[in-house]
Design a protein around this motif. Structure first.
Motif, PDB file in Angstrom:
ATOM      1  N   SER A   1      -9.015  12.381   2.245  1.00  0.00           N
ATOM      2  CA  SER A   1     -10.182  11.527   2.492  1.00  0.00           C
ATOM      3  C   SER A   1     -10.068  10.760   3.803  1.00  0.00           C
ATOM      4  CB  SER A   1     -10.361  10.535   1.337  1.00  0.00           C
ATOM      5  OG  SER A   1      -9.405   9.509   1.422  1.00  0.00           O
ATOM      6  N   GLY A   2      -8.936  10.903   4.488  1.00  0.00           N
ATOM      7  CA  GLY A   2      -8.763  10.215   5.767  1.00  0.00           C
ATOM      8  C   GLY A   2      -7.889   8.985   5.686  1.00  0.00           C
ATOM      9  N   LYS A   3      -7.123   8.837   4.616  1.00  0.00           N
ATOM     10  CA  LYS A   3      -6.200   7.700   4.444  1.00  0.00           C
ATOM     11  C   LYS A   3      -6.907   6.351   4.564  1.00  0.00           C
ATOM     12  CE  LYS A   3      -1.997  10.023   6.017  1.00  0.00           C
ATOM     13  NZ  LYS A   3      -0.850   9.907   6.944  1.00  0.00           N
ATOM     14  N   VAL A   4      -7.922   6.174   3.752  1.00  0.00           N
ATOM     15  CA  VAL A   4      -8.660   4.913   3.709  1.00  0.00           C
ATOM     16  C   VAL A   4      -7.702   3.794   3.293  1.00  0.00           C
ATOM     17  CG1 VAL A   4     -10.566   3.692   2.583  1.00  0.00           C
ATOM     18  CG2 VAL A   4     -10.781   6.124   3.107  1.00  0.00           C
ATOM     19  N   THR A   5      -7.845   2.632   3.907  1.00  0.00           N
ATOM     20  CA  THR A   5      -6.984   1.499   3.570  1.00  0.00           C
ATOM     21  C   THR A   5      -7.802   0.230   3.343  1.00  0.00           C
ATOM     22  OG1 THR A   5      -6.690   0.804   5.865  1.00  0.00           O
ATOM     23  CG2 THR A   5      -5.080   2.389   4.984  1.00  0.00           C
ATOM     24  N   LEU A   6      -7.133  -0.746   2.796  1.00  0.00           N
ATOM     25  CA  LEU A   6      -7.718  -2.078   2.718  1.00  0.00           C
ATOM     26  C   LEU A   6      -7.921  -2.588   4.146  1.00  0.00           C
ATOM     27  CD1 LEU A   6      -5.452  -3.491  -0.117  1.00  0.00           C
ATOM     28  CD2 LEU A   6      -7.919  -3.105  -0.271  1.00  0.00           C
TER      29      LEU A   6
ATOM     30  N   ASP B   1      -7.557  -4.168   7.623  1.00  0.00           N
ATOM     31  CA  ASP B   1      -6.405  -4.553   8.442  1.00  0.00           C
ATOM     32  C   ASP B   1      -5.068  -3.997   7.952  1.00  0.00           C
ATOM     33  OD1 ASP B   1      -8.075  -6.057  10.156  1.00  0.00           O
ATOM     34  OD2 ASP B   1      -7.975  -7.762   8.777  1.00  0.00           O
ATOM     35  N   ASP B   2      -5.114  -2.977   7.118  1.00  0.00           N
ATOM     36  CA  ASP B   2      -3.873  -2.358   6.648  1.00  0.00           C
ATOM     37  C   ASP B   2      -3.553  -1.156   7.533  1.00  0.00           C
ATOM     38  OD1 ASP B   2      -1.611  -1.795   5.185  1.00  0.00           O
ATOM     39  OD2 ASP B   2      -2.652  -1.471   3.287  1.00  0.00           O
ATOM     40  N   ASP B   3      -2.330  -0.709   7.471  1.00  0.00           N
ATOM     41  CA  ASP B   3      -1.846   0.434   8.235  1.00  0.00           C
ATOM     42  C   ASP B   3      -1.696   1.614   7.284  1.00  0.00           C
ATOM     43  OD1 ASP B   3      -0.456   2.331   9.703  1.00  0.00           O
ATOM     44  OD2 ASP B   3       1.230   1.021  10.186  1.00  0.00           O
ATOM     45  N   PRO B   4      -2.396   2.733   7.534  1.00  0.00           N
ATOM     46  CA  PRO B   4      -2.303   3.875   6.622  1.00  0.00           C
ATOM     47  C   PRO B   4      -0.894   4.456   6.509  1.00  0.00           C
ATOM     48  CG  PRO B   4      -3.536   4.465   8.588  1.00  0.00           C
ATOM     49  CD  PRO B   4      -3.283   2.995   8.654  1.00  0.00           C
ATOM     50  N   ASP B   5      -0.035   4.148   7.459  1.00  0.00           N
ATOM     51  CA  ASP B   5       1.339   4.656   7.414  1.00  0.00           C
ATOM     52  C   ASP B   5       2.293   3.712   6.679  1.00  0.00           C
ATOM     53  OD1 ASP B   5       0.673   6.993   8.827  1.00  0.00           O
ATOM     54  OD2 ASP B   5       0.797   5.900  10.723  1.00  0.00           O
ATOM     55  N   ARG B   6       1.801   2.564   6.249  1.00  0.00           N
ATOM     56  CA  ARG B   6       2.619   1.639   5.469  1.00  0.00           C
ATOM     57  C   ARG B   6       2.901   2.261   4.102  1.00  0.00           C
ATOM     58  NH1 ARG B   6       1.861  -2.286   1.753  1.00  0.00           N
ATOM     59  NH2 ARG B   6      -0.378  -1.976   1.743  1.00  0.00           N
TER      60      ARG B   6
ATOM     61  N   ASN C   1       2.991   1.349   0.964  1.00  0.00           N
ATOM     62  CA  ASN C   1       2.114   1.101  -0.182  1.00  0.00           C
ATOM     63  C   ASN C   1       0.621   1.108   0.144  1.00  0.00           C
ATOM     64  OD1 ASN C   1       4.224   0.902  -2.048  1.00  0.00           O
ATOM     65  ND2 ASN C   1       4.615  -1.205  -1.431  1.00  0.00           N
ATOM     66  N   ALA C   2       0.250   1.600   1.316  1.00  0.00           N
ATOM     67  CA  ALA C   2      -1.163   1.604   1.713  1.00  0.00           C
ATOM     68  C   ALA C   2      -2.002   2.417   0.730  1.00  0.00           C
ATOM     69  CB  ALA C   2      -1.328   2.141   3.130  1.00  0.00           C
ATOM     70  N   PHE C   3      -1.491   3.569   0.320  1.00  0.00           N
ATOM     71  CA  PHE C   3      -2.228   4.418  -0.629  1.00  0.00           C
ATOM     72  C   PHE C   3      -2.413   3.705  -1.964  1.00  0.00           C
ATOM     73  CE2 PHE C   3      -1.076   7.093  -4.368  1.00  0.00           C
ATOM     74  CZ  PHE C   3      -2.346   7.572  -4.633  1.00  0.00           C
ATOM     75  N   SER C   4      -1.334   3.229  -2.540  1.00  0.00           N
ATOM     76  CA  SER C   4      -1.446   2.626  -3.875  1.00  0.00           C
ATOM     77  C   SER C   4      -2.250   1.324  -3.836  1.00  0.00           C
ATOM     78  CB  SER C   4      -0.066   2.399  -4.498  1.00  0.00           C
ATOM     79  OG  SER C   4       0.706   1.530  -3.712  1.00  0.00           O
ATOM     80  N   ASP C   5      -2.102   0.538  -2.788  1.00  0.00           N
ATOM     81  CA  ASP C   5      -2.855  -0.710  -2.701  1.00  0.00           C
ATOM     82  C   ASP C   5      -4.354  -0.452  -2.602  1.00  0.00           C
ATOM     83  OD1 ASP C   5      -0.493  -2.108  -2.860  1.00  0.00           O
ATOM     84  OD2 ASP C   5      -0.457  -2.697  -0.748  1.00  0.00           O
ATOM     85  N   CYS C   6      -4.755   0.510  -1.787  1.00  0.00           N
ATOM     86  CA  CYS C   6      -6.176   0.819  -1.642  1.00  0.00           C
ATOM     87  C   CYS C   6      -6.723   1.449  -2.920  1.00  0.00           C
ATOM     88  CB  CYS C   6      -6.414   1.743  -0.450  1.00  0.00           C
ATOM     89  SG  CYS C   6      -8.151   2.216  -0.227  1.00  0.00           S
ATOM     90  N   SER C   7      -6.015   2.413  -3.465  1.00  0.00           N
ATOM     91  CA  SER C   7      -6.545   3.131  -4.626  1.00  0.00           C
ATOM     92  C   SER C   7      -6.616   2.246  -5.875  1.00  0.00           C
ATOM     93  CB  SER C   7      -5.743   4.395  -4.905  1.00  0.00           C
ATOM     94  OG  SER C   7      -4.400   4.092  -5.152  1.00  0.00           O
ATOM     95  N   ARG C   8      -5.855   1.166  -5.925  1.00  0.00           N
ATOM     96  CA  ARG C   8      -5.922   0.246  -7.065  1.00  0.00           C
ATOM     97  C   ARG C   8      -7.028  -0.798  -6.902  1.00  0.00           C
ATOM     98  NH1 ARG C   8      -1.145  -2.630  -7.479  1.00  0.00           N
ATOM     99  NH2 ARG C   8      -0.472  -1.877  -5.465  1.00  0.00           N
TER     100      ARG C   8
END
Length: 161
Positions: A74-79, A81-86, A88-95
């Motif tokens: 999906s393009g590594k959507v993040t919260l 000001d977050d960094d997609p390479d961090r 927990n970026a995936f789990s933080d956004c998806s939750r």
């Protein structure tokens, strides 16, 4: 008979397209045909009964039960000001409900197709695409728990899964 002022008409159309595009960019939303708010709520309901407090389990996270590969596709959507390479970026956004909804919107905008080959790309197709992913969305949902929950809120009622 009144004549059409073609330069003025072209400018009006151009202005409308630009204005609409800017609004979509500002809102960060994607327009996906037939992916209505009702369909999004139904995908969420079918995934986890739209449990906003759902964490991560077996590699799937959040109220839409999103796996990491789906997030990447999906393009590594993040919260914000977050960094997609961090890490927990995936789990933080998806939750997060709003962020996970953007993941689903991006995925559908990129991979949306007529999975059941009925000539229309609608919520039934988005449900199969969400559950099976882009490579297997032609499969039936009827024998899955996701499919059983989906039919209880299917915004395209009457169309078989």
């Amino acid at each position: 008979m009144a004549s059409l002022n073609l330069p003025s008409f072209k400018f009006s159309v151009w202005f409308f397209v630009c204005f609409f595009s800017v609004i979509m960019i500002i809102q960060g939303a994607k327009y996906v045909s037939n992916l209505s708010p009702l369909c999004m709520k139904c995908l969420c309901h079918a995934s986890t009964s739209c449990n906003a407090s759902f964490g991560c389990s077996r590699g799937y996270c959040g109220p839409f039960f999103i796996p990491r590969q789906y997030w990447m596709d999906s393009g590594k959507v993040t919260l914000p000001d977050d960094d997609p390479d961090r890490d927990n970026a995936f789990s933080d956004c998806s939750r997060d409900y709003v962020c996970s909804q953007r993941i689903v919107e991006n995925y559908m905008a990129k991979w949306g197709m007529d999975c059941n080959r009925d000539g229309v790309t609608d919520c039934n197709d988005y449900a199969a695409l969400h559950f099976y992913g882009k490579d297997e969305c032609e499969k039936s949902l009827s024998s899955t728990n996701f499919g059983r929950r989906y039919v209880t809120c299917n915004p395209s009622a009457g169309i078989s899964l």
